[in-house]
Design a protein around this motif. Structure first.
Motif, PDB file in Angstrom:
ATOM      1  N   ILE A 178       1.255  -0.862  -0.147  1.00  0.00           N
ATOM      2  CA  ILE A 178      -0.182  -0.107  -0.558  1.00  0.00           C
ATOM      3  C   ILE A 178       0.993   1.279  -0.246  1.00  0.00           C
ATOM      4  CG2 ILE A 178      -1.583   1.564   1.516  1.00  0.00           C
ATOM      5  CD1 ILE A 178      -2.982  -1.199   2.419  1.00  0.00           C
ATOM      6  N   GLN A 179       2.145   1.295   0.797  1.00  0.00           N
ATOM      7  CA  GLN A 179       3.208   1.965   0.974  1.00  0.00           C
ATOM      8  C   GLN A 179       3.329   2.279  -0.427  1.00  0.00           C
ATOM      9  OE1 GLN A 179       5.902   1.904   3.472  1.00  0.00           O
ATOM     10  NE2 GLN A 179       6.934   3.580   3.323  1.00  0.00           N
ATOM     11  N   SER A 180       4.041   1.563  -0.981  1.00  0.00           N
ATOM     12  CA  SER A 180       4.793   1.271  -2.703  1.00  0.00           C
ATOM     13  C   SER A 180       3.271   2.114  -3.713  1.00  0.00           C
ATOM     14  CB  SER A 180       5.040   0.144  -2.734  1.00  0.00           C
ATOM     15  OG  SER A 180       5.762   0.283  -4.239  1.00  0.00           O
ATOM     16  N   ALA A 181       2.799   1.163  -3.793  1.00  0.00           N
ATOM     17  CA  ALA A 181       1.639   2.138  -4.278  1.00  0.00           C
ATOM     18  C   ALA A 181       1.264   3.589  -4.499  1.00  0.00           C
ATOM     19  CB  ALA A 181       0.629   0.996  -4.171  1.00  0.00           C
ATOM     20  N   THR A 182       0.543   4.410  -3.031  1.00  0.00           N
ATOM     21  CA  THR A 182       1.078   5.336  -2.821  1.00  0.00           C
ATOM     22  C   THR A 182       2.006   6.430  -3.387  1.00  0.00           C
ATOM     23  OG1 THR A 182      -0.520   4.688  -1.109  1.00  0.00           O
ATOM     24  CG2 THR A 182      -0.062   6.835  -0.933  1.00  0.00           C
ATOM     25  N   GLN A 183       3.048   6.192  -3.491  1.00  0.00           N
ATOM     26  CA  GLN A 183       4.631   6.379  -3.219  1.00  0.00           C
ATOM     27  C   GLN A 183       4.383   6.349  -4.939  1.00  0.00           C
ATOM     28  OE1 GLN A 183       7.690   4.341  -1.466  1.00  0.00           O
ATOM     29  NE2 GLN A 183       7.014   5.774   0.529  1.00  0.00           N
ATOM     30  N   ASN A 184       3.728   5.128  -5.936  1.00  0.00           N
ATOM     31  CA  ASN A 184       4.193   5.564  -6.588  1.00  0.00           C
ATOM     32  C   ASN A 184       3.330   6.738  -7.663  1.00  0.00           C
ATOM     33  OD1 ASN A 184       2.592   3.966  -9.719  1.00  0.00           O
ATOM     34  ND2 ASN A 184       4.450   4.191  -9.404  1.00  0.00           N
ATOM     35  N   ALA A 185       2.135   5.896  -6.913  1.00  0.00           N
ATOM     36  CA  ALA A 185       0.443   7.142  -7.794  1.00  0.00           C
ATOM     37  C   ALA A 185       1.251   8.960  -6.526  1.00  0.00           C
ATOM     38  CB  ALA A 185      -0.476   7.247  -6.178  1.00  0.00           C
ATOM     39  N   ARG A 186       2.003   8.941  -5.982  1.00  0.00           N
ATOM     40  CA  ARG A 186       2.291  10.502  -6.419  1.00  0.00           C
ATOM     41  C   ARG A 186       3.428  11.391  -7.005  1.00  0.00           C
ATOM     42  NH1 ARG A 186       2.015  14.428  -2.281  1.00  0.00           N
ATOM     43  NH2 ARG A 186       3.194  15.608  -2.044  1.00  0.00           N
ATOM     44  N   GLN A 187       4.218  10.215  -7.130  1.00  0.00           N
ATOM     45  CA  GLN A 187       5.322  10.604  -8.036  1.00  0.00           C
ATOM     46  C   GLN A 187       4.884  11.040  -9.541  1.00  0.00           C
ATOM     47  OE1 GLN A 187       7.811   7.129  -8.093  1.00  0.00           O
ATOM     48  NE2 GLN A 187       8.841   7.331  -6.821  1.00  0.00           N
ATOM     49  N   VAL A 188       3.980  10.432  -9.711  1.00  0.00           N
ATOM     50  CA  VAL A 188       2.949  10.585 -11.188  1.00  0.00           C
ATOM     51  C   VAL A 188       2.440  11.772 -10.839  1.00  0.00           C
ATOM     52  CG1 VAL A 188       0.623   9.857 -12.881  1.00  0.00           C
ATOM     53  CG2 VAL A 188       2.621   7.672 -11.719  1.00  0.00           C
ATOM     54  N   ALA A 189       1.467  12.017  -9.947  1.00  0.00           N
ATOM     55  CA  ALA A 189       1.176  13.005  -9.879  1.00  0.00           C
ATOM     56  C   ALA A 189       1.679  14.435  -9.605  1.00  0.00           C
ATOM     57  CB  ALA A 189       0.450  13.733  -8.462  1.00  0.00           C
ATOM     58  N   GLU A 190       3.946  14.851  -9.392  1.00  0.00           N
ATOM     59  CA  GLU A 190       3.878  15.252  -9.307  1.00  0.00           C
ATOM     60  C   GLU A 190       4.728  15.623 -10.650  1.00  0.00           C
ATOM     61  OE1 GLU A 190       6.715  13.962  -6.646  1.00  0.00           O
ATOM     62  OE2 GLU A 190       6.183  14.663  -4.752  1.00  0.00           O
ATOM     63  N   LYS A 191       4.955  14.598 -11.707  1.00  0.00           N
ATOM     64  CA  LYS A 191       5.406  15.109 -12.563  1.00  0.00           C
ATOM     65  C   LYS A 191       4.421  15.749 -12.889  1.00  0.00           C
ATOM     66  CE  LYS A 191       7.772  13.964 -16.166  1.00  0.00           C
ATOM     67  NZ  LYS A 191       6.991  14.597 -17.368  1.00  0.00           N
ATOM     68  N   PHE A 192       2.738  15.730 -13.684  1.00  0.00           N
ATOM     69  CA  PHE A 192       1.372  15.709 -13.509  1.00  0.00           C
ATOM     70  C   PHE A 192       1.707  17.360 -13.375  1.00  0.00           C
ATOM     71  CE2 PHE A 192      -2.593  17.347 -13.674  1.00  0.00           C
ATOM     72  CZ  PHE A 192      -3.376  17.415 -15.646  1.00  0.00           C
ATOM     73  N   ALA A 193       1.901  17.670 -11.794  1.00  0.00           N
ATOM     74  CA  ALA A 193       1.775  19.540 -11.592  1.00  0.00           C
ATOM     75  C   ALA A 193       2.892  19.901 -12.459  1.00  0.00           C
ATOM     76  CB  ALA A 193       2.364  19.228 -10.098  1.00  0.00           C
ATOM     77  N   LYS A 194       3.884  19.165 -12.121  1.00  0.00           N
ATOM     78  CA  LYS A 194       5.705  19.771 -13.166  1.00  0.00           C
ATOM     79  C   LYS A 194       5.270  20.268 -14.027  1.00  0.00           C
ATOM     80  CE  LYS A 194      10.172  19.445 -13.291  1.00  0.00           C
ATOM     81  NZ  LYS A 194      11.057  18.388 -13.454  1.00  0.00           N
ATOM     82  N   ASP A 195       4.408  19.524 -15.244  1.00  0.00           N
ATOM     83  CA  ASP A 195       4.480  19.735 -16.456  1.00  0.00           C
ATOM     84  C   ASP A 195       3.184  21.028 -16.435  1.00  0.00           C
ATOM     85  OD1 ASP A 195       6.116  17.718 -16.935  1.00  0.00           O
ATOM     86  OD2 ASP A 195       4.274  16.071 -17.628  1.00  0.00           O
ATOM     87  N   SER A 196       1.919  20.670 -16.077  1.00  0.00           N
ATOM     88  CA  SER A 196       1.232  21.825 -16.083  1.00  0.00           C
ATOM     89  C   SER A 196       1.597  23.489 -15.169  1.00  0.00           C
ATOM     90  CB  SER A 196      -0.066  21.421 -15.059  1.00  0.00           C
ATOM     91  OG  SER A 196       0.151  20.984 -14.044  1.00  0.00           O
ATOM     92  N   ASP A 197       2.183  23.603 -14.797  1.00  0.00           N
ATOM     93  CA  ASP A 197       2.869  24.545 -14.153  1.00  0.00           C
ATOM     94  C   ASP A 197       2.652  25.229 -12.623  1.00  0.00           C
ATOM     95  OD1 ASP A 197       4.944  25.272 -15.514  1.00  0.00           O
ATOM     96  OD2 ASP A 197       3.663  26.291 -17.063  1.00  0.00           O
ATOM     97  N   SER A 198       2.624  23.613 -12.208  1.00  0.00           N
ATOM     98  CA  SER A 198       1.054  23.773 -10.491  1.00  0.00           C
ATOM     99  C   SER A 198       2.849  23.257  -9.513  1.00  0.00           C
ATOM    100  CB  SER A 198       0.040  23.205 -10.789  1.00  0.00           C
ATOM    101  OG  SER A 198      -0.559  23.683 -11.919  1.00  0.00           O
ATOM    102  N   LYS A 199       1.800  23.755  -8.418  1.00  0.00           N
ATOM    103  CA  LYS A 199       2.340  22.771  -7.042  1.00  0.00           C
ATOM    104  C   LYS A 199       1.506  21.399  -6.905  1.00  0.00           C
ATOM    105  CE  LYS A 199       5.373  26.522  -5.695  1.00  0.00           C
ATOM    106  NZ  LYS A 199       5.615  27.305  -4.595  1.00  0.00           N
ATOM    107  N   LEU A 200       1.857  20.318  -6.643  1.00  0.00           N
ATOM    108  CA  LEU A 200       1.175  19.117  -5.554  1.00  0.00           C
ATOM    109  C   LEU A 200       0.484  19.537  -4.420  1.00  0.00           C
ATOM    110  CD1 LEU A 200      -0.063  16.843  -7.085  1.00  0.00           C
ATOM    111  CD2 LEU A 200       1.661  15.520  -5.480  1.00  0.00           C
ATOM    112  N   GLY A 201      -0.954  19.698  -4.121  1.00  0.00           N
ATOM    113  CA  GLY A 201      -1.203  20.369  -2.347  1.00  0.00           C
ATOM    114  C   GLY A 201      -1.945  18.501  -2.188  1.00  0.00           C
ATOM    115  N   LYS A 202      -2.546  18.784  -1.203  1.00  0.00           N
ATOM    116  CA  LYS A 202      -2.972  18.028   0.061  1.00  0.00           C
ATOM    117  C   LYS A 202      -4.193  16.152  -0.964  1.00  0.00           C
ATOM    118  CE  LYS A 202      -2.536  20.412   4.139  1.00  0.00           C
ATOM    119  NZ  LYS A 202      -3.206  21.049   5.158  1.00  0.00           N
ATOM    120  N   ILE A 203      -3.868  15.726   0.006  1.00  0.00           N
ATOM    121  CA  ILE A 203      -4.677  14.623  -1.044  1.00  0.00           C
ATOM    122  C   ILE A 203      -6.165  14.964  -0.599  1.00  0.00           C
ATOM    123  CG2 ILE A 203      -5.222  11.719  -0.575  1.00  0.00           C
ATOM    124  CD1 ILE A 203      -2.839  11.075  -0.166  1.00  0.00           C
TER     125      ILE A 203
END
Length: 238
Positions: A178-203
């Protein structure tokens, strides 16, 4: 209305207007902030892990035939005892071995006798092995050919005779996966936020998927692949 009363009313009306304007601006700012907070991204996080089965179930089956029912029973008892003895010699205990009653078939009782059938009676024997000694079972299967010298032909090709391998210790790997899946999801979200000139917020929302356990491949059914996909929604900030 007199001039003396008109002036305070005018001042009061002006103050009310100013207050309403300020209130409107405050509410407007809050609505804008709330709308900004609604910017989200939903991503999925995958975690996979290979594990070895910790439980094995093996139905050992063979067939006996005869034209004499008494002789058939004697042969069944003798060969069943030999199979059980063989399993004990390999290292299995009585608690791991279960012997089912043989299924006897009288072919003449069916009303039609096939002239090509040589034996009237047939008996299907089933011995079940339920064990946590998975490696021992794997080595025992390769030694079953030695029973052929006693006239015991073990069938292991049909579906009902194949060994089943289970992984029952899912709770031992759940937290890590579960921890690994959550970390993987956050990496994907951070990449999306960076590509859209945004900052990743809370869940904002998280949903844990169902765990699945499958054979890694058809040749090694005792090796399992555990898989989980979690879905998480994050806020995006400017």
């Amino acid at each position: 209305m007199s001039k003396n009363n008109a002036l305070p009313a005018l001042i009061l009306g002006g103050l009310l207007c100013i207050g309403l304007i300020m209130l409107g601006n405050t509410v407007g700012d809050k609505l804008i902030k709330m709308k900004a907070m609604e910017r989200t991204v939903t991503v999925k996080g995958l975690a996979e892990k290979e594990v070895r089965a910790n439980v094995a179930i093996w139905p050992i089956r063979f067939t006996e035939v005869s034209n004499d029912l008494t002789q058939l029973y004697q042969s069944v008892e003798s060969k069943t005892a030999k199979v059980v003895s063989f399993l004990k010699q390999q290292g299995f205990s009585d608690d791991e071995i279960t012997v089912a009653l043989p299924a006897i078939n009288d072919r003449q009782a069916q009303g039609y006798v096939d002239p090509n059938v040589k034996y009237r009676y047939s008996a299907a024997i089933s011995i079940s092995l339920y064990t946590e000694q998975v490696d021992l079972l794997l080595s025992t299967r390769s030694n079953m050919l030695s029973l052929a010298k006693d006239g015991i032909a073990i069938s292991d090709q049909d579906y009902n005779s194949k060994a089943q391998f289970l992984f029952t210790k899912l709770n031992d790997v759940k937290p890590e996966m579960i921890q690994s899946a959550t970390q993987n999801a956050r990496q994907v979200a951070e990449k999306f936020a960076k590509d859209s000139d945004s900052k990743l917020g809370k869940i904002k929302k998280a949903a844990q998927g169902q765990f699945s356990i499958n054979d890694r491949d058809s040749n090694t059914p005792y090796i399992k692949k555990v898989r989980i996909v979690s879905t998480l929604t994050y806020y995006l900030n400017d």
